[in-house]
Design a protein around this motif. Structure first.
Motif, PDB file in Angstrom:
ATOM      1  N   VAL A  81       0.747  -1.128  -0.100  1.00 18.27           N
ATOM      2  CA  VAL A  81      -0.002  -0.084  -0.137  1.00 18.27           C
ATOM      3  C   VAL A  81       0.819   1.164  -0.058  1.00 18.27           C
ATOM      4  O   VAL A  81       0.457   2.095  -0.766  1.00 18.27           O
ATOM      5  N   ARG A 106      -1.834  -4.525   2.003  1.00 20.95           N
ATOM      6  CA  ARG A 106      -3.208  -4.814   2.033  1.00 20.95           C
ATOM      7  C   ARG A 106      -3.264  -6.205   1.970  1.00 20.95           C
ATOM      8  O   ARG A 106      -2.520  -6.755   1.420  1.00 20.95           O
ATOM      9  N   ALA A 146      -5.330   1.792   0.995  1.00 26.47           N
ATOM     10  CA  ALA A 146      -5.528   0.182   0.924  1.00 26.47           C
ATOM     11  C   ALA A 146      -6.809   0.050   0.009  1.00 26.47           C
ATOM     12  O   ALA A 146      -7.136  -0.839  -0.514  1.00 26.47           O
TER      13      ALA A 146
END
Length: 160
Positions: A81, A106, A146
């Motif tokens: 992310v 993520r 995310a």
């Protein structure tokens, strides 16, 4: 787990002086799109899950390990992310000072039942993204990133 053994060993000679350390954080989603959060024992605040990689441990493996150690949830990393050196050092109640370079991933939950699984968390739970408890900017920014399908975020400012 708390403070990793290798950091305890460093602290025997370094004392409380500032250490620059790697960190990992994980924004974990379940199949309903809820995010996994833990209420930290050290601050009493809700946050995403994170920690310090062990020497030689890859960031993704560290994120998966930290999520399981703290929440009993099994997850798989999906993408990076962001990569960010935190702007300010953290000073812990015992006087230790650290500044972290965080790699946030993520992740998708694939099993386990969310619960407090170690001494680092007071509570653990799944939260809809539109009904999050009060979070610091650190966690909010990572959750926001995310949720995008964009590229990995990093500070592209070049000092010069």
């Amino acid at each position: 787990m708390g403070i990793p053994d290798f950091i305890r060993e460093i602290r025997t000679t370094a004392g409380h002086q500032l250490l620059f350390l790697p960190g990992v954080s994980a924004v974990v989603f379940d199949d309903d799109g809820r995010v996994l959060l833990g209420r930290r024992a050290d601050t009493g605040r809700w946050s995403i899950i994170g920690g310090i990689p062990e020497p030689g441990e890859q960031p993704a493996a560290a994120a998966v390990r930290e999520v399981y150690e703290e929440t009993a949830v099994h997850c798989v990393p999906e993408r990076v992310v962001l990569v960010q050196t935190l702007a300010r050092p953290v000073t812990y109640p015992n006087g230790d000072k650290c500044q972290f370079m965080d790699v946030c991933l993520r992740c998708r939950a694939v099993g386990g039942e969310a619960r407090v699984n170690d001494e680092e968390s007071l509570e653990v739970g799944w939260f809809p993204v539109d009904a999050l408890p009060e979070l610091q900017e650190f966690a909010l920014f990572r959750i926001k990133q995310a949720l995008t399908d964009g590229q990995t975020w990093f500070d592209s400012t070049v000092a010069g």
